[in-house]
Design a protein around this motif. Sequence first.
Motif, PDB file in Angstrom:
ATOM      1  N   GLN A   1      34.208  -0.215  -3.750  1.00  0.00           N
ATOM      2  CA  GLN A   1      34.876  -0.329  -2.456  1.00  0.00           C
ATOM      3  C   GLN A   1      34.021  -0.997  -1.377  1.00  0.00           C
ATOM      4  N   THR A   2      32.712  -1.028  -1.567  1.00  0.00           N
ATOM      5  CA  THR A   2      31.863  -1.532  -0.494  1.00  0.00           C
ATOM      6  C   THR A   2      31.048  -2.774  -0.832  1.00  0.00           C
ATOM      7  N   HIS A   3      30.713  -2.976  -2.088  1.00  0.00           N
ATOM      8  CA  HIS A   3      29.825  -4.091  -2.429  1.00  0.00           C
ATOM      9  C   HIS A   3      30.568  -5.423  -2.357  1.00  0.00           C
ATOM     10  N   GLN A   4      29.908  -6.411  -1.813  1.00  0.00           N
ATOM     11  CA  GLN A   4      30.504  -7.731  -1.641  1.00  0.00           C
ATOM     12  C   GLN A   4      30.918  -8.348  -2.974  1.00  0.00           C
ATOM     13  N   LYS A   5      30.143  -8.124  -4.033  1.00  0.00           N
ATOM     14  CA  LYS A   5      30.476  -8.671  -5.349  1.00  0.00           C
ATOM     15  C   LYS A   5      31.817  -8.158  -5.861  1.00  0.00           C
ATOM     16  N   ALA A   6      32.205  -6.960  -5.444  1.00  0.00           N
ATOM     17  CA  ALA A   6      33.421  -6.314  -5.958  1.00  0.00           C
ATOM     18  C   ALA A   6      34.664  -6.633  -5.132  1.00  0.00           C
ATOM     19  N   GLU A   7      34.539  -7.490  -4.168  1.00  0.00           N
ATOM     20  CA  GLU A   7      35.655  -7.758  -3.262  1.00  0.00           C
ATOM     21  C   GLU A   7      36.923  -8.221  -3.987  1.00  0.00           C
ATOM     22  N   ASP A   8      36.795  -9.100  -4.967  1.00  0.00           N
ATOM     23  CA  ASP A   8      37.966  -9.650  -5.662  1.00  0.00           C
ATOM     24  C   ASP A   8      38.583  -8.701  -6.695  1.00  0.00           C
ATOM     25  N   ILE A   9      37.875  -7.654  -7.047  1.00  0.00           N
ATOM     26  CA  ILE A   9      38.383  -6.725  -8.066  1.00  0.00           C
ATOM     27  C   ILE A   9      38.624  -5.325  -7.496  1.00  0.00           C
ATOM     28  N   ARG A  10      38.440  -5.194  -6.218  1.00  0.00           N
ATOM     29  CA  ARG A  10      38.498  -3.904  -5.538  1.00  0.00           C
ATOM     30  C   ARG A  10      39.762  -3.100  -5.832  1.00  0.00           C
ATOM     31  N   ASN A  11      40.897  -3.754  -5.947  1.00  0.00           N
ATOM     32  CA  ASN A  11      42.159  -3.048  -6.141  1.00  0.00           C
ATOM     33  C   ASN A  11      42.623  -3.027  -7.599  1.00  0.00           C
ATOM     34  N   ASP A  12      41.797  -3.513  -8.505  1.00  0.00           N
ATOM     35  CA  ASP A  12      42.158  -3.478  -9.922  1.00  0.00           C
ATOM     36  C   ASP A  12      42.133  -2.038 -10.436  1.00  0.00           C
ATOM     37  N   PRO A  13      43.119  -1.658 -11.245  1.00  0.00           N
ATOM     38  CA  PRO A  13      43.121  -0.307 -11.807  1.00  0.00           C
ATOM     39  C   PRO A  13      42.070  -0.176 -12.913  1.00  0.00           C
ATOM     40  N   TYR A  14      41.521   1.017 -13.039  1.00  0.00           N
ATOM     41  CA  TYR A  14      40.598   1.315 -14.138  1.00  0.00           C
ATOM     42  C   TYR A  14      40.638   2.805 -14.407  1.00  0.00           C
ATOM     43  N   GLU A  15      40.256   3.176 -15.616  1.00  0.00           N
ATOM     44  CA  GLU A  15      40.144   4.586 -15.983  1.00  0.00           C
ATOM     45  C   GLU A  15      38.692   4.855 -16.343  1.00  0.00           C
ATOM     46  N   LEU A  16      38.153   5.896 -15.754  1.00  0.00           N
ATOM     47  CA  LEU A  16      36.761   6.260 -15.979  1.00  0.00           C
ATOM     48  C   LEU A  16      36.693   7.553 -16.775  1.00  0.00           C
ATOM     49  N   THR A  17      35.957   7.519 -17.873  1.00  0.00           N
ATOM     50  CA  THR A  17      35.727   8.712 -18.684  1.00  0.00           C
ATOM     51  C   THR A  17      34.228   8.946 -18.741  1.00  0.00           C
ATOM     52  N   ILE A  18      33.821  10.145 -18.344  1.00  0.00           N
ATOM     53  CA  ILE A  18      32.406  10.504 -18.392  1.00  0.00           C
ATOM     54  C   ILE A  18      32.250  11.552 -19.478  1.00  0.00           C
ATOM     55  N   LEU A  19      31.385  11.253 -20.436  1.00  0.00           N
ATOM     56  CA  LEU A  19      31.212  12.101 -21.609  1.00  0.00           C
ATOM     57  C   LEU A  19      29.877  12.824 -21.590  1.00  0.00           C
ATOM     58  N   SER A  20      29.893  14.032 -22.113  1.00  0.00           N
ATOM     59  CA  SER A  20      28.677  14.821 -22.247  1.00  0.00           C
ATOM     60  C   SER A  20      27.918  14.392 -23.502  1.00  0.00           C
ATOM     61  N   LYS A  21      26.754  14.968 -23.687  1.00  0.00           N
ATOM     62  CA  LYS A  21      25.940  14.694 -24.866  1.00  0.00           C
ATOM     63  C   LYS A  21      26.709  15.045 -26.138  1.00  0.00           C
ATOM     64  N   ASP A  22      27.530  16.090 -26.064  1.00  0.00           N
ATOM     65  CA  ASP A  22      28.320  16.525 -27.213  1.00  0.00           C
ATOM     66  C   ASP A  22      29.703  15.867 -27.237  1.00  0.00           C
ATOM     67  N   LYS A  23      29.824  14.730 -26.561  1.00  0.00           N
ATOM     68  CA  LYS A  23      31.013  13.852 -26.579  1.00  0.00           C
ATOM     69  C   LYS A  23      32.281  14.496 -26.057  1.00  0.00           C
ATOM     70  N   LYS A  24      32.135  15.401 -25.083  1.00  0.00           N
ATOM     71  CA  LYS A  24      33.294  16.020 -24.439  1.00  0.00           C
ATOM     72  C   LYS A  24      33.441  15.422 -23.062  1.00  0.00           C
ATOM     73  N   LYS A  25      34.694  15.244 -22.641  1.00  0.00           N
ATOM     74  CA  LYS A  25      34.967  14.679 -21.322  1.00  0.00           C
ATOM     75  C   LYS A  25      34.592  15.699 -20.256  1.00  0.00           C
ATOM     76  N   ILE A  26      33.788  15.290 -19.275  1.00  0.00           N
ATOM     77  CA  ILE A  26      33.351  16.224 -18.233  1.00  0.00           C
ATOM     78  C   ILE A  26      33.877  15.851 -16.855  1.00  0.00           C
ATOM     79  N   ASN A  27      34.691  14.820 -16.759  1.00  0.00           N
ATOM     80  CA  ASN A  27      35.288  14.484 -15.459  1.00  0.00           C
ATOM     81  C   ASN A  27      36.779  14.660 -15.465  1.00  0.00           C
TER      82      ASN A  27
END
Length: 120
Positions: free
Chosen positions: A94-120
């Motif tokens: 949302q703030t970095h100048q490099k990201a200006e053209d992709i700011r509104n693009d959709p994405y899905e973020l998955t954060i995994l634990s060491k034991d490969k379980k989703k933690i977010n």
Amino acid sequence: MNSISSEYGKGFKFDIRQIDMEAREQEQRWDEAGVIHVIASGLMENKEFKVKGFSYSFHPLPLQIKVKTSVKADDPDAKVLAERIEEEIKSFLQTHQKAEDIRNDPYELTILSKDKKKIN
């Protein structure tokens, strides 16, 4: 094609693939912005985030980002760490100048634990 090529040996094999143009266009925008590498290296270099791996894919849409951490899912701080990582990525986009053209693009973020379980 097979009859024409018969004098040269076995016939042709065809590999036809369909490209999702919307996904390809998003991939090109992100490549041009150069932010994937910046996000991945920034997270991995900051020892507080405990990031051990990073992967992404534009196919299928939306962009899928996976962040692999070294914390176990049952660690009491795992959820807090996941929230901090999410906020760091969101803030950068949302703030970095490099990201200006992709700011509104959709994405899905998955954060995994060491034991490969989703933690977010």
